[in-house]
Design an enzyme around this catalytic site. Structure first.
Site, PDB file in Angstrom:
ATOM      1  N   CYS A   8      -2.972   3.839   5.595  1.00  0.00           N
ATOM      2  CA  CYS A   8      -3.538   2.865   4.657  1.00  0.00           C
ATOM      3  C   CYS A   8      -4.711   2.129   5.293  1.00  0.00           C
ATOM      4  O   CYS A   8      -5.766   1.974   4.678  1.00  0.00           O
ATOM      5  CB  CYS A   8      -2.453   1.889   4.220  1.00  0.00           C
ATOM      6  N   CYS A   9      -4.519   1.685   6.538  1.00  0.00           N
ATOM      7  CA  CYS A   9      -5.593   0.975   7.234  1.00  0.00           C
ATOM      8  C   CYS A   9      -6.810   1.878   7.438  1.00  0.00           C
ATOM      9  O   CYS A   9      -7.955   1.438   7.307  1.00  0.00           O
ATOM     10  CB  CYS A   9      -5.108   0.474   8.591  1.00  0.00           C
ATOM     11  N   CYS A  31      -4.075  -8.179   5.097  1.00  0.00           N
ATOM     12  CA  CYS A  31      -3.813  -7.780   3.716  1.00  0.00           C
ATOM     13  C   CYS A  31      -2.487  -8.375   3.235  1.00  0.00           C
ATOM     14  O   CYS A  31      -1.572  -8.605   4.025  1.00  0.00           O
ATOM     15  CB  CYS A  31      -3.768  -6.255   3.618  1.00  0.00           C
ATOM     16  N   CYS A  38       1.011  -6.639   4.150  1.00  0.00           N
ATOM     17  CA  CYS A  38       1.313  -6.482   5.577  1.00  0.00           C
ATOM     18  C   CYS A  38       1.117  -7.764   6.369  1.00  0.00           C
ATOM     19  O   CYS A  38       0.951  -7.727   7.595  1.00  0.00           O
ATOM     20  CB  CYS A  38       0.464  -5.358   6.163  1.00  0.00           C
ATOM     21  N   CYS A  69      -5.213  -2.731  13.186  1.00  0.00           N
ATOM     22  CA  CYS A  69      -5.496  -2.010  11.946  1.00  0.00           C
ATOM     23  C   CYS A  69      -6.154  -0.665  12.196  1.00  0.00           C
ATOM     24  O   CYS A  69      -6.199   0.183  11.295  1.00  0.00           O
ATOM     25  CB  CYS A  69      -6.383  -2.859  11.037  1.00  0.00           C
TER      26      CYS A  69
END
EC number: 1.8.4.10
Length: 243
Positions: free
Chosen positions: A131-132, A210, A213, A236
């Site tokens: 995702c990062c 985010c 998280c 990240c």
């Protein structure tokens, strides 16, 4: 008549900065205060070649204030992962306006890649690294393409103890301008410059990323303990872990 042979274009792919430059700059600015160092770099060797990258998180105002004091035309890059707290977006606009930056650049994830790799928008829940990479690393790589160097807001305390002032990141010079600042130094600068605090800091978020998280941090915990809580993850992906 034969066509003249086409001479291939020679493209210089050598990195703008190397580990030798890191050694040179580390030695040159050893014992030099951050403001003097930034003023020398931004008006000298790095003029027109550098951007400041900011998350507009809990302590971001200090670095941005120092950069603005030297040159408000330095580009400031913000990656909107599209998972950002609304409070952070409002703080970004307030701070950028207050400090007078003329070139705030907002980058977002590639919508084509999102459709391919995160159609449900839930990748953070099972693959936070992926995702990062999708939402932060790839957009930042695009954002940094025109620059030879960038300024990071990382601080060298807590889980980032031992952070160097200068390092190489994908052939670019990365300047960790606040590497030798303590939490007390940051708080003192906030007070002296009357800088606004991130609105979530008072609610127990000393480090803000985010929404999915980032969690609140209990007294006595590392300031970054609320980032990716429960995962074996501390960064990240735009920064290497500090060992």
């Amino acid at each position: 008549m034969a066509n003249p042979q086409r001479i291939p274009e020679i493209i210089d792919t050598a990195p703008a900065f190397t580990p030798v430059d890191v050694e040179r700059l580390t030695a040159k600015y050893a014992g030099v205060d951050t403001m003097t160092m930034l003023a020398d770099l931004l008006t000298g060797e790095l003029r027109g070649r550098v951007a400041a990258v900011s998350s507009f998180g809990a302590e971001s105002a200090v670095l941005l204030d120092l950069v603005a004091a030297v040159d408000r035309d330095v580009p400031v890059i913000f990656v909107n992962t599209q998972k950002i707290f609304g409070e952070t977006l409002a703080y970004r606009d307030e701070l950028a306006e207050r400090l007078g930056f003329t070139d705030l650049r907002v980058y977002r994830p590639d919508p084509y890649l999102l459709a391919q790799k995160d159609k449900t928008s839930l990748r953070w829940s099972y693959d936070p690294d992926g995702c990062c990479d999708l939402r932060k690393v790839e957009p930042l790589r695009r954002a940094l393409a025109p620059f030879d160097a960038w300024i990071s807001g990382r601080k060298g305390f807590g889980s980032r103890a031992g952070l160097p002032r200068f390092e190489i990141d994908e052939g670019r010079l990365k300047i960790n301008a606040l590497a030798d600042w303590s939490k007390a130094d940051l708080d003192a600068h906030f007070a002296a410059a009357a800088l606004p605090r991130h609105p979530l800091e008072a609610q127990g978020y000393p480090s803000v990323g985010c929404v999915p998280c980032t969690s609140q941090v209990a007294p006595g915990e590392d300031p970054r303990a609320g980032r990716w809580r429960g995962w074996d993850k501390t960064e990240c992906g735009i920064h290497e872990p500090v060992f």
